[in-house]
Every structure is written in structure tokens, then in C-alpha cells.
Scaffold this motif. Structure first.
Motif, PDB file in Angstrom:
ATOM      1  N   PRO A 289       0.837  -1.207   0.000  1.00  0.00           N
ATOM      2  CA  PRO A 289       0.000   0.000   0.000  1.00  0.00           C
ATOM      3  C   PRO A 289       0.869   1.254   0.000  1.00  0.00           C
ATOM      4  O   PRO A 289       2.068   1.200   0.263  1.00  0.00           O
ATOM      5  N   ASP A 516      -1.027  -2.280  -3.253  1.00  0.00           N
ATOM      6  CA  ASP A 516      -1.838  -3.097  -2.340  1.00  0.00           C
ATOM      7  C   ASP A 516      -2.663  -4.132  -3.107  1.00  0.00           C
ATOM      8  O   ASP A 516      -3.861  -4.306  -2.853  1.00  0.00           O
ATOM      9  N   SER A 536      -5.894  -1.608  -7.162  1.00  0.00           N
ATOM     10  CA  SER A 536      -5.528  -1.965  -5.798  1.00  0.00           C
ATOM     11  C   SER A 536      -6.549  -2.959  -5.272  1.00  0.00           C
ATOM     12  O   SER A 536      -7.550  -3.248  -5.911  1.00  0.00           O
TER      13      SER A 536
END
Length: 537
Positions: A289, A516, A536
């Protein structure tokens, strides 16, 4: 492309075969399946002092065959190519071309139709493309040149290769990729029928590489043989008939590329799995992330000539961010802007909140380090390895002069960390392989770990094992020293093996930001074409 099926062997032997598959147009010179290969090397042994570069190597290439030559740095690939070209005389062994014995002299190889194109180009920048092409075909003969006719002939040759390059242009005005194409065009123009290509696509984009290989295949169908020394396994799988893998100076195996996987070739080269090998085999990596810390490098809405339209990205302390993009995507130009080599028309480039002004400002004030895509721009070839390693830090080490003993000690330590083979502080960079030249630049960066490191194609020209060494060094530098690292590359496996997060660039814009989430090489390629803004979990 591949081979016709060989007769099954009752002795359980390997799947080697030397008859290339006939092209769709039926005009392959190889369809006669001659008993004598175009090139045959037997028992080639090359020693440099106490170092054995090649140890009893057997190697052959059939007429019209495109054969890859693979292996780690120091495995002997370039040395074997030079033996074929007569540039290196072996301590033992023999070589024949079309059944005629070679005497390992360049003049003999040239008369036999052997041409070698090395990683470092040999064009004359002040001359036109036509002049470079035409003079490349003279050899040692004197000839009256009708330049108007020569220019027309050169332009026709370029057109046949599918190159949209004006033969009247100066070579120095061309991009690195265009110059590489002209090198290859010159070898073919001068009558080469056995062409050794040492990393021919290292400076080419996907489209340019595909165009080059399309031409190579057309020429192979007409009887030209090619030896492709490369680290790009996708090129090997898509565009060659067979592969010979060298390991520690010996042949580790020979395979038909139609019946082998990339992972098989990687295992032959390195003998064990590593991070790069995992990506090559299709493994996914979990991207991280976005950190909550303040960015060290912040690029906001930057536009700059001639390929950056609108780009933004951030790199935080202690993380490695990848910027994936082909030639023309603007990724390389953005790296130049981040170091101050290129000035932006609009937007901002800041390191720890301070605007980047120039390369000198980046090095001295912002403590940034930069490795360009063309290592020749950064290496001082007349100077020994120690001078190249320490030059960027002289102002911090001991003023303008550095004691030779300390300089050599610093260099030896860095060379040891980077596993640079056949090199000591006194070695000249020009005697090293391309991969080890690249490692010298890494050693320069790591003498005093920088706050920001910007790396453009840091693993270009390196084998799988050496790439993995560099990946580990980059990641350890970020983890141990808190260095923020931006890695720019057109190789998806190199990006995924090293990066915590990835930005994807295309046509001057950031097309996607991957974080992420799991990602593989195909994820990056898909993002480049579909252009999703955020990918993500």
C-alpha cells in the motif's frame, strides 16, 4: 518459429536438432537440410591467465537458423561470439564455416561472411546514415563512390527493413534505438550471412524489436544465420529456433525453443530459483500500500518536451517504486526531470520539499544519485574502475584528492558487494562485460547511500543471476538506509522483482498506479494498454 520434428531417438538422447523449420513462403535455404552446419565450433577453450572463459565448448548454427546464446554474466557468451568473429583466438578447438576451416582471424571471418554487432555501437555520428551504411561494405578495398547513387541504395535498404529513417540524416541526430537499427542494417548491407547480435534489442521498444525480428526472420528464410546473444527471454521464446545455454564457460544445455519454457531456460542458466526467475515463470507478487509518510520525491502534473504530457508520482523513504513504460512512454524523460537533467514546462519536481534545479544541485544538496539508460554517458572509460566508483563522492570523502590506497579499498569493498567478476580497482571499464559496467555505476551510487536513487534500466544487459543480485542490493539499500528508489524500466520482470508499488506510463501520461494488490508481468502489460487509473485491493 521452431524446428521440424526430429526422428525419435532410441538411445534416449536429448531433443537437439539443427534443421530450422521452413518458412511459410517455402523459400528457406535450410529446407535442403545440409549435413554440414553453416557454423561449427568444436572443443573451444579460451583462457585469460588463470581464468577459463570457455571450456571445451561445442556450438553450431545451421543455415537459416536463428539461435539464441544464453547464460549469466561471465558465462562466456560474448567470448564465444568473438571467437566466431575471429576477434578472439582460442587456446584449443576448431571452427568451420560452410565446411571451410577458419584460422580465428577477423579478416578470415569477414571473408566467410561473419559479422558481429556488439553492445557498444561503432557508427560514426558526424556522418550520414547513408555514409555509415555504404562505407561499412567496403572492407579494405578502395572504391570510387557515386554518392547520389549510394544514398538511393542506402535508402532502399532502409525501406526494406521497414525503417522510416532518412538516409541523409546524421547518425548523431538519431535516438539510441535508431542507431542500433542502423548498426544491424550495416552488417546486412555489407554482405553478412552469419550475423552475431550481442543484445540487439536492449535499446529498442517492443514495436521496434518486433520489426527487427520480422526482418531477421525474413532474412533467415533466405539463408542468413543469426546468433542472438540476449537476456530477453521473451525475445528468445518468440523469435528464435533454438537456444544454447552456457554456464561457467561450458554448455549447460541446448533446447529447441518450441519445446521449452522460460523457466526451463532460467534453471539452466542459474541452476536455482531466484526472485527474477519467479517473475519470469509467471509468479505474482503482492504490491504494497501507499505509505503514510511524507514523500521524499514528489512529481506533480509535470509536462516537458517532448514526451511528457501530464505525469505525477510519489516515492517515500525506504520504498522502491517502479515506473513501467516502453520507449516513447515518457518514463525515461520523467526520470531525467526528477534528477534535473530535463526541465519541466509546468508542474513541480521536489525532493523533501525542495525544488530540483540541476544535476549538480541534486547530487550535492539533495543527495540524489542517478544511473542513466545508456551507461556510456556515465562511465569514464579511460579511467580505471576505482576512479569511476569514487568520482561522485570526492567532495565528501577527502576533498578533490583521494589517497590511492583509500580509493582502492573503497572500490574493492563495493565490487565485492556487487559480485563483479574479473575486475579489480585497476581494471578499465572497457574490458568489462556490459553487466559488470552497469555494476560499476551501482558501486558509485552505494559508496555513500543517497537519500534518493533514480535508476533507468538498472538491469539492462544483465543475466538472470546478476539481475537478482542488483534487485537484492536495491531493496536492501531502501530497507537499511531509508533510500527512496525510483526504478524505470521497460522490462516487467525487472520492475515486479524490485518494486513495492508500480506506476505504468504510456504516451506521456501515468496510465495506472498499482498498489496493495497482487501483480504479474501480464498485469503490467494489461495496465499499459487498458490504462486503469488505480489498481488496488
Amino acid at each position: 518459429m521452431g524446428f521440424e520434428r526430429c526422428p525419435d531417438r532410441a538411445d534416449g538422447g536429448d531433443d537437439r536438432c539443427t534443421t530450422p523449420r521452413t518458412g511459410a513462403d517455402g523459400d528457406s535455404a535450410a529446407q535442403s537440410a545440409e549435413a554440414v552446419p553453416t557454423v561449427r565450433l568444436e572443443g573451444i577453450t579460451v583462457r585469460y591467465g588463470g581464468i577459463t572463459a570457455l571450456d571445451g565448448v561445442d556450438f553450431q548454427v545451421a543455415r537459416g537458423e536463428v539461435r539464441a546464446l544464453l547464460g549469466e554474466n561471465g558465462a562466456g557468451k560474448s567470448t564465444l561470439g568473438k571467437v566466431i568473429a575471429g576477434a578472439v583466438r582460442p587456446n584449443a578447438g576448431s571452427a568451420t564455416v560452410d565446411g571451410h576451416l577458419l584460422d580465428f582471424r577477423p579478416s578470415s571471418a569477414i571473408r566467410a561472411g561473419v559479422r558481429i554487432i556488439s553492445q557498444e555501437m561503432s557508427l560514426y555520428p558526424p556522418l550520414s546514415v547513408a555514409e555509415n551504411l555504404v562505407t561499412g561494405g567496403f572492407g579494405h578495398r578502395r572504391r570510387l563512390v557515386r554518392w547520389r547513387q549510394a544514398q538511393a541504395t542506402a535508402q532502399d535498404h532502409l525501406d526494406q527493413l521497414g525503417l522510416s529513417i532518412d538516409a541523409r540524416r546524421k547518425v548523431g541526430e538519431l535516438s539510441v534505438a535508431e542507431q542500433q537499427m542502423i548498426e544491424i542494417a550495416r552488417a546486412l548491407f555489407s554482405g553478412g550471412k552469419i550475423v552475431v547480435l550481442d543484445e540487439p534489442t536492449s535499446a529498442l521498444g517492443v514495436a521496434e524489436a518486433d520489426r527487427l525480428f520480422a526482418f531477421i526472420r525474413r532474412m533467415s528464410r533466405k539463408g542468413t544465420s543469426f546468433v542472438l546473444i540476449t537476456h530477453f527471454l521473451d525475445d528468445v521464446m518468440a523469435h528464435t529456433d533454438s537456444a544454447t545455454v552456457l554456464r561457467n564457460g561450458s554448455v549447460a544445455g541446448e533446447r529447441r525453443t518450441a519445446k521449452v519454457t522460460k523457466n526451463d531456460l532460467v534453471r539452466l542458466m542459474v541452476g536455482a530459483d531466484n526472485r527474477i526467475a519467479s517473475v519470469v515463470s509467471g509468479a505474482e507478487f503482492r504490491l504494497q500500500p501507499v505509505p503514510e509518510s511524507r514523500p521524499r520525491l514528489r512529481i506533480a502534473r509535470v509536462a516537458a518536451p517532448s514526451r511528457i504530457t501530464d505525469m505525477s508520482l510519489e516515492v517515500h523513504p525506504g520504498e522502491v517504486v517502479g515506473l513501467f513504460g516502453d520507449i516513447g512512454s515518457g518514463s525515461v524523460e520523467l526520470a531525467e526531470a526528477a534528477f534535473g537533467v530535463r526541465q519541466a514546462h509546468s508542474g513541480s519536481v521536489e525532493v523533501d520539499g525542495v525544488a530540483v534545479r540541476s544535476p549538480e544541485h541534486s547530487v550535492r544538496t539533495l543527495e540524489s544519485a542517478y544511473i542513466p539508460q545508456d551507461r556510456r554517458e556515465a562511465l569514464a572509460f579511460p579511467q580505471h574502475a576505482a576512479a569511476n566508483v569514487t568520482i561522485a563522492q570526492l567532495h565528501r570523502l577527502l576533498g578533490l584528492r583521494l589517497a590511492r590506497s583509500k580509493e582502492f579499498a573503497i572500490t574493492s569493498e563495493q565490487l565485492g558487494r556487487l559480485s563483479v567478476k574479473s575486475c579489480d580497482p585497476r581494471t578499465l571499464p572497457g574490458t568489462l562485460s556490459g553487466g559488470n559496467q552497469q555494476k560499476l555505476l551501482f558501486a558509485r551510487c552505494l559508496v555513500r547511500p543517497p537519500r534518493l536513487m533514480i535508476l533507468v534500466e538498472p538491469t539492462r544487459g544483465m543475466d538472470v543471476g546478476a539481475k537478482d543480485d542488483v534487485v537484492r542490493l536495491i531493496r536492501s539499500s531502501a530497507a537499511e538506509h531509508g533510500t527512496a528508489v525510483l526504478v524505470v524500466s521497460a522490462e516487467p520482470e525487472s520492475i515486479l522483482a524490485v518494486a513495492d508499488r508500480v506506476y505504468v506510463a504510456q504516451q506521456g501520461r501515468i496510465r495506472a498506479h498499482l498498489h496493495d494488490c497482487p501483480a504479474s508481468s501480464s498485469t503490467l502489460m494489461t495496465a499499459a494498454h487498458l490504462g486503469e487509473t488505480e489498481i488496488s485491493a
